[in-house]
Design a protein around this motif. Structure first.
Motif, PDB file in Angstrom:
ATOM      1  N   GLU A 151       2.214   9.300  -3.970  1.00  0.00           N
ATOM      2  CA  GLU A 151       1.873  10.628  -4.472  1.00  0.00           C
ATOM      3  C   GLU A 151       1.049  10.575  -5.755  1.00  0.00           C
ATOM      4  OE1 GLU A 151       5.737  12.329  -4.896  1.00  0.00           O
ATOM      5  OE2 GLU A 151       6.187  12.127  -2.746  1.00  0.00           O
ATOM      6  N   GLY A 152       1.319   9.586  -6.604  1.00  0.00           N
ATOM      7  CA  GLY A 152       0.699   9.578  -7.922  1.00  0.00           C
ATOM      8  C   GLY A 152      -0.423   8.584  -8.126  1.00  0.00           C
ATOM      9  N   ALA A 153      -0.579   7.617  -7.218  1.00  0.00           N
ATOM     10  CA  ALA A 153      -1.626   6.599  -7.377  1.00  0.00           C
ATOM     11  C   ALA A 153      -2.216   6.252  -6.014  1.00  0.00           C
ATOM     12  CB  ALA A 153      -1.056   5.362  -8.053  1.00  0.00           C
ATOM     13  N   TYR A 154      -2.526   7.295  -5.250  1.00  0.00           N
ATOM     14  CA  TYR A 154      -2.941   7.119  -3.855  1.00  0.00           C
ATOM     15  C   TYR A 154      -4.204   6.268  -3.731  1.00  0.00           C
ATOM     16  CZ  TYR A 154      -3.765   8.387   1.043  1.00  0.00           C
ATOM     17  OH  TYR A 154      -3.957   8.345   2.395  1.00  0.00           O
ATOM     18  N   ASP A 155      -5.215   6.567  -4.509  1.00  0.00           N
ATOM     19  CA  ASP A 155      -6.476   5.825  -4.411  1.00  0.00           C
ATOM     20  C   ASP A 155      -6.300   4.369  -4.822  1.00  0.00           C
ATOM     21  OD1 ASP A 155      -7.762   8.086  -3.505  1.00  0.00           O
ATOM     22  OD2 ASP A 155      -8.502   8.664  -5.497  1.00  0.00           O
ATOM     23  N   GLU A 156      -5.526   4.137  -5.881  1.00  0.00           N
ATOM     24  CA  GLU A 156      -5.256   2.765  -6.314  1.00  0.00           C
ATOM     25  C   GLU A 156      -4.507   1.996  -5.231  1.00  0.00           C
ATOM     26  OE1 GLU A 156      -4.379   1.759 -10.710  1.00  0.00           O
ATOM     27  OE2 GLU A 156      -3.578   3.774 -10.395  1.00  0.00           O
ATOM     28  N   LEU A 157      -3.558   2.658  -4.592  1.00  0.00           N
ATOM     29  CA  LEU A 157      -2.785   2.014  -3.543  1.00  0.00           C
ATOM     30  C   LEU A 157      -3.685   1.641  -2.372  1.00  0.00           C
ATOM     31  CD1 LEU A 157      -0.144   1.066  -2.315  1.00  0.00           C
ATOM     32  CD2 LEU A 157       0.350   3.441  -1.672  1.00  0.00           C
ATOM     33  N   ARG A 158      -4.576   2.557  -1.991  1.00  0.00           N
ATOM     34  CA  ARG A 158      -5.508   2.268  -0.908  1.00  0.00           C
ATOM     35  C   ARG A 158      -6.373   1.043  -1.251  1.00  0.00           C
ATOM     36  NH1 ARG A 158      -7.353   6.459   2.488  1.00  0.00           N
ATOM     37  NH2 ARG A 158      -8.921   4.925   3.100  1.00  0.00           N
ATOM     38  N   GLU A 159      -6.776   0.931  -2.499  1.00  0.00           N
ATOM     39  CA  GLU A 159      -7.582  -0.211  -2.929  1.00  0.00           C
ATOM     40  C   GLU A 159      -6.763  -1.505  -2.858  1.00  0.00           C
ATOM     41  OE1 GLU A 159     -11.120  -1.967  -4.045  1.00  0.00           O
ATOM     42  OE2 GLU A 159     -10.772   0.145  -3.540  1.00  0.00           O
ATOM     43  N   THR A 160      -5.510  -1.427  -3.265  1.00  0.00           N
ATOM     44  CA  THR A 160      -4.639  -2.597  -3.227  1.00  0.00           C
ATOM     45  C   THR A 160      -4.433  -3.089  -1.797  1.00  0.00           C
ATOM     46  OG1 THR A 160      -3.489  -1.932  -5.244  1.00  0.00           O
ATOM     47  CG2 THR A 160      -2.311  -3.442  -3.794  1.00  0.00           C
ATOM     48  N   LEU A 161      -4.332  -2.171  -0.853  1.00  0.00           N
ATOM     49  CA  LEU A 161      -4.086  -2.548   0.541  1.00  0.00           C
ATOM     50  C   LEU A 161      -5.204  -3.410   1.114  1.00  0.00           C
ATOM     51  CD1 LEU A 161      -2.528   0.708   2.070  1.00  0.00           C
ATOM     52  CD2 LEU A 161      -1.378  -1.373   1.266  1.00  0.00           C
ATOM     53  N   LYS A 162      -6.386  -3.341   0.530  1.00  0.00           N
ATOM     54  CA  LYS A 162      -7.497  -4.178   1.009  1.00  0.00           C
ATOM     55  C   LYS A 162      -7.228  -5.653   0.750  1.00  0.00           C
ATOM     56  CE  LYS A 162     -10.959  -0.559   0.101  1.00  0.00           C
ATOM     57  NZ  LYS A 162     -12.158  -0.198  -0.712  1.00  0.00           N
ATOM     58  N   ALA A 163      -6.336  -5.945  -0.207  1.00  0.00           N
ATOM     59  CA  ALA A 163      -6.032  -7.332  -0.564  1.00  0.00           C
ATOM     60  C   ALA A 163      -4.718  -7.816   0.033  1.00  0.00           C
ATOM     61  CB  ALA A 163      -5.983  -7.466  -2.088  1.00  0.00           C
ATOM     62  N   VAL A 164      -4.149  -7.020   0.937  1.00  0.00           N
ATOM     63  CA  VAL A 164      -2.807  -7.291   1.459  1.00  0.00           C
ATOM     64  C   VAL A 164      -2.876  -7.642   2.943  1.00  0.00           C
ATOM     65  CG1 VAL A 164      -0.606  -6.162   2.007  1.00  0.00           C
ATOM     66  CG2 VAL A 164      -1.644  -5.878  -0.250  1.00  0.00           C
ATOM     67  N   ASP A 165      -2.112  -8.654   3.336  1.00  0.00           N
ATOM     68  CA  ASP A 165      -2.015  -9.034   4.751  1.00  0.00           C
ATOM     69  C   ASP A 165      -0.915  -8.269   5.472  1.00  0.00           C
ATOM     70  OD1 ASP A 165      -3.960 -11.296   4.668  1.00  0.00           O
ATOM     71  OD2 ASP A 165      -2.480 -12.114   3.265  1.00  0.00           O
ATOM     72  N   ILE A 166       0.201  -8.038   4.774  1.00  0.00           N
ATOM     73  CA  ILE A 166       1.364  -7.389   5.388  1.00  0.00           C
ATOM     74  C   ILE A 166       1.881  -6.310   4.440  1.00  0.00           C
ATOM     75  CG2 ILE A 166       3.698  -7.708   6.291  1.00  0.00           C
ATOM     76  CD1 ILE A 166       2.980 -10.661   6.796  1.00  0.00           C
ATOM     77  N   LEU A 167       2.043  -5.105   4.949  1.00  0.00           N
ATOM     78  CA  LEU A 167       2.644  -4.008   4.187  1.00  0.00           C
ATOM     79  C   LEU A 167       4.031  -3.747   4.750  1.00  0.00           C
ATOM     80  CD1 LEU A 167       2.493  -1.678   2.110  1.00  0.00           C
ATOM     81  CD2 LEU A 167       1.444  -0.287   3.911  1.00  0.00           C
TER      82      LEU A 167
END
Length: 304
Positions: A151-167
C-alpha cells in the motif's frame, strides 16, 4: 552453499487462547535462520538494541548461524505484541515498537557478499533491493513483503521484484499486489513483473506455487496441537530456502520438495511459542513428517 537472510529480530509478547509468552525471541530473520540452519550454514544481517539478551545470541550461534552481520545499536530492540483468537490465521496487533529497527540500514559484511542463496525478509522494498545488489552472483534471491509495503511503497516493490527469483507471500497479499480477486490471474501478472516463481502461503489451507509452466498445491499438515502461529511464514521460508540450498539444480521438482520441507518446518514451529518446539526438533522428525506430507496428497490412478 551459504544462505543470507536480512530482516527483523524482535522480542515478542504473544497471547493465544492456549497460552501466552512475554518478551520471547522472534522476528522474521530469527525464524528463517533457525529453520534454514537444519539444512545449511546461515548468515544473518539484522539489528538489535543494547537490551537484547545474550542468551538469544548464544542460541543462534549454537545453530551455526553466522552473526557477523548483526548490529548492536544504541536503544531498544524491536518489540511486537499481538493476540490471536480461535482464528489463528489472523493476528491482532496490540503494540509495535520499532525502536532500533526503525532506522535499520542493512550492512552486508564483505564475507557475506558471496552468498549463494539470499532471502530478503519483510523490510522496506528499497532496502531489499539495495541488499540484493550487494551480493555478487547469488543462485537464488527470494523475498517476502506485506500489505504495509504494498500500500505504501508499491512502485518500489515493483522495482524490487525485477531482482527477485522467488516471491513468497500470503494469498491476501498476492491479491492486493496484483489488484486481482483471482489468485490465478494475479499470479500471472506478478510473474510478468520479474519473479520466476510465486509461492502463496494459505495458512491452514496449505501452499500454492505458480510458475510460467504449472501450478502446484501442497496441503497443510493436520495438527492436533497448535499453540502459536507467530513466525510460521518465516519458518516456512527458512525450510524452503534451506532445502533448496542443498540441491545441485534448482528446478521445479526441487522447488516442489522445498515447499513441502517449508511446510514441514512451519508445522513444527506452531506447536509451541517462539522457538520452543524448534529447539528440540531433530532432522529425523523433519524427514518423518516430510514423508507423511507425501502421503497426505497421494492417490492412485484410476484403472482403465
Amino acid at each position: 552453499m551459504s544462505i543470507l537472510v536480512v530482516g527483523s529480530i524482535a522480542l515478542d509478547t504473544v497471547e493465544t487462547p492456549f497460552g501466552q509468552a512475554e518478551e520471547a525471541l522472534g522476528g522474521a530473520a530469527v525464524y528463517f535462520s533457525y529453520a534454514a540452519s537444519f539444512f545449511n550454514h546461515v548468515r544473518l544481517v539484522g539489528v538489535v538494541g543494547k537490551d537484547f539478551p545474550d542468551e538469544h545470541i548464544e542460541l543462534l550461534e549454537a545453530r551455526d548461524i553466522d552473526l557477523a552481520g548483526l548490529e548492536r545499536a544504541e536503544g531498544e530492540t524491536f518489540r511486537w505484541q499481538g493476540r490471536y483468537d480461535y482464528d489463528l490465521n489472523e493476528a491482532h496487533t496490540l503494540d509495535t515498537q520499532l525502536n532500533v529497527f526503525e532506522s535499520f540500514e542493512p550492512k552486508i559484511p564483505d564475507s557475506f557478499k558471496d552468498s549463494d542463496f539470499v532471502f530478503l525478509a519483510n523490510i522496506q522494498p528499497g532496502l531489499q533491493l539495495r541488499v540484493a545488489r550487494q551480493v555478487a552472483s547469488p543462485r537464488v534471491v527470494a523475498c517476502d513483503t506485506m500489505n504495509f509495503w504494498i500500500e505504501g511503497a508499491y512502485d518500489e516493490l515493483r522495482e524490487t521484484l525485477k531482482a527477485v527469483d522467488i516471491l513468497i507471500i500470503n494469498d491476501a497479499e498476492a491479491r492486493e499486489l496484483a489488484r486481482e480477486p483471482s489468485l490465478v490471474k494475479g499470479a500471472r501478472k506478478i510473474l510478468n513483473w520479474g519473479p520466476d516463481t510465486l509461492v502463496v502461503k494459505r495458512g491452514e489451507y496449505g501452499v500454492l506455487m505458480f510458475n510460467r509452466r504449472s501450478v502446484f498445491s501442497a496441503p497443510a499438515y493436520p495438527l492436533e496441537d497448535v499453540f502459536d502461529p507467530t513466525g510460521a511464514g518465516d519458518t516456512f521460508a527458512g525450510g524452503f530456502m534451506g532445502f533448496l540450498s542443498t540441491v545441485e539444480e534448482v528446478n521445479e521438482n526441487a522447488i516442489r520438495q522445498a515447499i513441502v520441507f517449508g511446510s514441514t518446518l512451519a508445522s513444527f514451529n506452531v506447536e509451541d511459542f517462539s522457538l520452543g518446539r524448534m529447539k528440540s526438533l531433530t532432522m529425523e522428525e523433519i524427514l518423518d513428517r516430510f514423508s507423511e506430507f507425501k502421503q497426505l496428497a497421494h492417490f492412485e490412478e484410476i484403472e482403465a
